[in-house]
Design a protein around this motif. Structure first.
Motif, mmCIF file in Angstrom:
data_model
loop_
_atom_site.group_PDB
_atom_site.id
_atom_site.type_symbol
_atom_site.label_atom_id
_atom_site.label_comp_id
_atom_site.label_asym_id
_atom_site.label_seq_id
_atom_site.Cartn_x
_atom_site.Cartn_y
_atom_site.Cartn_z
ATOM 1 N N ALA A 1 0.947 -1.216 -0.012
ATOM 2 C CA ALA A 1 0.164 0.055 0.064
ATOM 3 C C ALA A 1 0.907 1.075 0.036
ATOM 4 C CB ALA A 1 -0.987 -0.026 1.296
ATOM 5 N N THR A 2 0.739 2.093 -0.910
ATOM 6 C CA THR A 2 1.686 3.254 -1.033
ATOM 7 C C THR A 2 1.326 4.127 0.102
ATOM 8 O OG1 THR A 2 0.029 4.438 -2.589
ATOM 9 C CG2 THR A 2 1.555 3.006 -3.513
ATOM 10 N N GLU A 3 1.957 5.528 -0.138
ATOM 11 C CA GLU A 3 1.730 6.382 1.030
ATOM 12 C C GLU A 3 0.561 7.458 0.591
ATOM 13 O OE1 GLU A 3 4.334 8.252 -2.218
ATOM 14 O OE2 GLU A 3 4.330 6.268 -1.072
ATOM 15 N N LYS A 4 0.154 7.344 -0.602
ATOM 16 C CA LYS A 4 -1.030 8.047 -1.011
ATOM 17 C C LYS A 4 -2.132 7.810 -0.109
ATOM 18 C CE LYS A 4 0.909 8.642 -5.503
ATOM 19 N NZ LYS A 4 0.772 8.284 -7.087
ATOM 20 N N VAL B 1 -11.495 1.309 3.642
ATOM 21 C CA VAL B 1 -11.066 2.851 3.566
ATOM 22 C C VAL B 1 -11.797 3.255 4.935
ATOM 23 C CG1 VAL B 1 -12.497 4.617 2.596
ATOM 24 C CG2 VAL B 1 -11.490 2.956 0.991
ATOM 25 N N LYS B 2 -11.340 4.328 5.384
ATOM 26 C CA LYS B 2 -11.965 4.657 6.528
ATOM 27 C C LYS B 2 -12.373 6.412 6.389
ATOM 28 C CE LYS B 2 -9.364 1.866 9.920
ATOM 29 N NZ LYS B 2 -8.356 1.909 11.140
ATOM 30 N N GLN B 3 -13.257 6.712 7.455
ATOM 31 C CA GLN B 3 -13.759 7.994 7.314
ATOM 32 C C GLN B 3 -13.293 8.806 8.594
ATOM 33 O OE1 GLN B 3 -17.917 8.025 6.954
ATOM 34 N NE2 GLN B 3 -18.072 10.036 5.799
ATOM 35 N N SER B 4 -12.764 10.097 8.240
ATOM 36 C CA SER B 4 -12.403 10.809 9.232
ATOM 37 C C SER B 4 -13.641 11.419 10.368
ATOM 38 C CB SER B 4 -11.560 12.044 8.651
ATOM 39 O OG SER B 4 -11.209 13.048 9.928
ATOM 40 N N LYS B 5 -13.352 11.279 11.545
ATOM 41 C CA LYS B 5 -14.455 11.755 12.495
ATOM 42 C C LYS B 5 -14.406 13.315 12.497
ATOM 43 C CE LYS B 5 -14.271 7.871 15.461
ATOM 44 N NZ LYS B 5 -14.056 7.434 16.685
ATOM 45 N N TYR C 1 -10.303 8.241 3.574
ATOM 46 C CA TYR C 1 -8.795 7.877 3.332
ATOM 47 C C TYR C 1 -8.658 6.443 3.286
ATOM 48 C CZ TYR C 1 -8.607 7.593 8.447
ATOM 49 O OH TYR C 1 -8.834 7.276 9.645
ATOM 50 N N ASP C 2 -7.239 5.926 2.855
ATOM 51 C CA ASP C 2 -7.171 4.488 2.447
ATOM 52 C C ASP C 2 -6.768 4.154 4.152
ATOM 53 O OD1 ASP C 2 -7.590 4.490 -0.138
ATOM 54 O OD2 ASP C 2 -5.343 4.295 -0.556
ATOM 55 N N ALA C 3 -7.089 3.036 4.457
ATOM 56 C CA ALA C 3 -6.769 2.345 5.905
ATOM 57 C C ALA C 3 -5.307 1.910 5.778
ATOM 58 C CB ALA C 3 -7.705 1.270 6.158
ATOM 59 N N TYR C 4 -5.013 1.462 4.783
ATOM 60 C CA TYR C 4 -3.443 0.992 4.574
ATOM 61 C C TYR C 4 -2.557 1.944 3.928
ATOM 62 C CZ TYR C 4 -5.788 -3.187 6.041
ATOM 63 O OH TYR C 4 -6.410 -4.540 6.905
ATOM 64 N N ARG C 5 -1.568 2.398 4.416
ATOM 65 C CA ARG C 5 -0.679 3.356 3.798
ATOM 66 C C ARG C 5 0.651 3.081 4.193
ATOM 67 N NH1 ARG C 5 -4.339 6.490 6.000
ATOM 68 N NH2 ARG C 5 -2.932 7.618 7.345
ATOM 69 N N GLY D 1 -3.795 -7.996 6.360
ATOM 70 C CA GLY D 1 -3.043 -7.537 7.377
ATOM 71 C C GLY D 1 -1.914 -6.533 6.678
ATOM 72 N N GLY D 2 -1.465 -5.558 7.522
ATOM 73 C CA GLY D 2 -0.546 -4.640 6.888
ATOM 74 C C GLY D 2 0.446 -4.362 7.956
ATOM 75 N N ARG D 3 1.796 -4.629 7.499
ATOM 76 C CA ARG D 3 2.985 -4.295 8.257
ATOM 77 C C ARG D 3 3.518 -2.838 7.985
ATOM 78 N NH1 ARG D 3 7.994 -3.684 9.505
ATOM 79 N NH2 ARG D 3 9.089 -4.815 10.789
#
Length: 593
Positions: free
Chosen positions: A155-158, A182-186, A192-196, A214-216
């Motif tokens: 997953a890129t940094e974007k 994907v997640k939503q800002s409160k 925004y992407d959950a994995y970056r 899973g993301g490391r």
């Protein structure tokens, strides 16, 4: 997996075409009314495997294997009966988790699988075209073929890389949110992407669906790992990472349980392709049962640090609850499996497997390392824990062997050690007897309360007595006083000048029965029982209560058959019938609520 109603199983069976299903595994050719092919369960050159479309069965005349479509899938895919039903339901487009056929929910789950699969391909492509994850993989010394085997991605940094890609593919935002991609800002509701900036590990189930990720982190992120949330398709307690490795277990007749994604991949990197990892901080009973279907020969190989030791002890208890005694691999110097393999190589790691400890020796060694036996206070604590450990061993023969060994190791008097163990064993025996008596007393108390209320209605409201007697019949099986007290009540003469209470006490009754009637007459308002509305409500509650009791009895039998995979075919039929009977009772009880 929850039990599946029998009518839904029948509905699935009715829609199955055994020839189409088996043709996915065997090259079948028609021979008269049947189909023949090479048996998938043993090696043969001349076809002896026969499938009957009309009868819906298969049989191999070479090895003797046979059965219906469900039993074929169970054996070929190494699934339990409920999992085979689920497997076939998926092929038919039937959603059965809710206990009902739900095409709409099935289609939704199918769409979520498709989204996860597309995300997997997106992450995989990112890894192939980006130097950042490639550098990490080179530094870890991972072979290229492992990237393909585990479909490792990046997953890129974007912040909206995956989001924009999935929207272009036509997927909906609400589905991406549901899967946790994907997640939503409160703060401002932005997406925004959950994995970056993470290495991505797709999680696969037994049916080869992508159920989560899973993301490391590859940077200094606060969370080293993040994982998919629970969803319609992902239940982490029911799955393990590296599930495809379970198919390799039969070669070695063992499985290695490790802590995380990279441990599984690192072991595979050294040709050790029979390891899996629990999805989360600790092993669950469902994961242990899944592993045990492939082998009972389990090696727990967690990190050698304190957290790994604690996790290993928890895993031991989980396996113990399903009657499996794993071996524990102790990795020295606080290393994890990957670090150890890099430093010492595969041969040395295999030696660790050979030198692994059973649960008793593992716990014993941990106690030795935890306490300073030269300090009297610490030695007292140590000896108390040692006796508790030995008292856990059910077999006296095995317990005696360990008592002899540990007595010699520690220069302890064997008889004294045995004496302390016996004290614990005797206490446990008393505790078991006490608990059984408490359960019995609580049960008796519950039935006694019903008995008293029923007798009050029968005595104080003779107009409704026959109805009460009818719905209270089950008490004859639950309490010895029902028949005895009812026989006395039936002798009451409501035209007599004597009070009902006096008539009852004039009968020749024993002291225990007298106590029952003493309790019956301990009411402030007899008129309550003369009210027909109250009586009708009581009858309804009794009818419901009877069903609840019946259900609890069936559930107690059902629990005894909990480990479905180990049941004989006959007991599996009992299991399914009990499940169906409980299901019907649940419906009847809900109707009365």
């Amino acid at each position: 997996m929850a039990y599946i109603p029998e009518d839904k199983i029948d509905e699935i069976k009715d829609q199955l075409d055994i020839v189409n299903i088996i043709s996915e595994y065997v090259d079948l050719k028609q021979s008269g009314n049947n189909y023949i092919g090479l048996c998938p369960f043993h090696n043969e050159k001349t076809p002896s495997f026969t499938v009957s479309s009309q009868k819906g069965i298969f049989h191999c005349f070479g090895c003797g294997e046979g059965g219906d479509t469900i039993s074929f899938i169970m054996k070929k895919e190494n699934l339990s009966y409920p999992e085979a039903i689920q497997f076939l339901a998926d092929k038919l487009g039937i959603f059965i988790e809710t206990g009902k056929v739900d095409k709409e929910l099935y289609e939704h789950r199918k769409k979520l699988y498709a989204i996860n699969n597309e995300a997997k391909l997106f992450f995989f492509h990112n890894l192939l075209t980006n130097p950042i994850p490639k550098k990490y993989i080179v530094e870890r010394g991972l072979k290229k073929e492992l990237i393909n085997k585990f479909m490792i991605g990046y997953a890129t940094e974007k912040s909206q890389d995956l989001l924009n890609y999935m929207l272009k593919k036509g997927f909906k935002i609400e589905d991406l949110l549901e899967l946790g991609l994907v997640k939503q800002s409160k703060r401002n509701n932005s997406l925004y992407d959950a994995y970056r900036n993470r290495l991505i590990f797709p999680i696969i189930d037994l049916r080869k669906n992508i159920i989560g990720f899973g993301g490391r982190t590859l940077v200094d992120d606060r969370a080293k790992y993040i994982n998919s949330p629970e969803s319609l398709v992902y239940h982490k307690s029911n799955n393990v990472y590296g599930v495809m490795n379970l198919r390799n277990v039969s070669k070695e007749n063992k499985v290695i349980l490790v802590e995380g994604y990279m441990d599984v991949i690192s072991l595979s990197n050294y040709g050790i392709d029979y390891s899996v990892a629990s999805l989360g901080t600790s092993l669950t009973i469902e994961q242990a049962k899944l592993i045990s279907r492939y082998t009972k020969n389990v090696y727990i190989c967690y990190d050698g640090d304190e957290a790994g030791i604690n996790a290993a002890e928890r895993a031991l208890e989980i396996f113990r609850s399903i009657n499996i005694s794993p071996n524990i691999v102790k990795i020295p110097d606080g290393l994890d499996p990957d670090d150890y393999l890099k430093k010492y190589g595969r041969d040395s790691f295999n030696q660790l497997l050979e030198n692994s400890l059973n649960p008793i020796l593992y716990k014993y060694n941990n106690l030795i390392n935890e306490y300073d036996l030269n300090d009297i206070d610490q030695k007292v604590i140590f000896l108390n824990k040692l006796t508790e450990l030995l008292a856990e061993i059910e077999s006296k023969l095995i317990r005696d062997e360990y008592i002899n060994r540990f007595s010699d190791d520690l220069s302890l008097d064997r008889d004294n050690l045995q004496y302390e163990i016996n004290k614990i064993l005797n206490t446990k025996t008393i505790d078991v007897k006490t608990k059984k008596q408490v359960v019995k007393n609580q049960s008796d108390k519950g039935y006694k309360k019903i008995l008293l209320e029923s007798l009050r209605y029968i005595i104080f409201n003779p107009n409704i007595s026959e109805d009460i007697i009818e719905v209270s019949k089950f008490l004859s099986e639950k309490t010895e006083f029902w028949t005895k007290t009812l026989d006395i009540v039936k002798k009451i003469d409501y035209n007599s000048e004597k009070s009902i209470k006096d008539q009852i006490y004039d009968f020749n009754i024993d002291d225990k029965t007298k106590l029952i009637f003493d309790a019956v007459f301990k009411v402030k308002d007899y008129n309550y029982y003369l009210n027909n509305d109250n009586a009708e409500n009581y009858i309804k509650s009794m009818e419901k209560n009877k069903l609840i009791i019946e259900r609890e009895i069936l559930k107690s039998q059902f629990i005894l058959l909990e480990d479905y995979d180990k049941l004989s075919d006959e007991l599996k039929n009992v299991y399914n019938k009990l499940a169906m009977d409980i299901f019907k009772l649940d419906i009847d009880i809900k109707k009365m609520t």
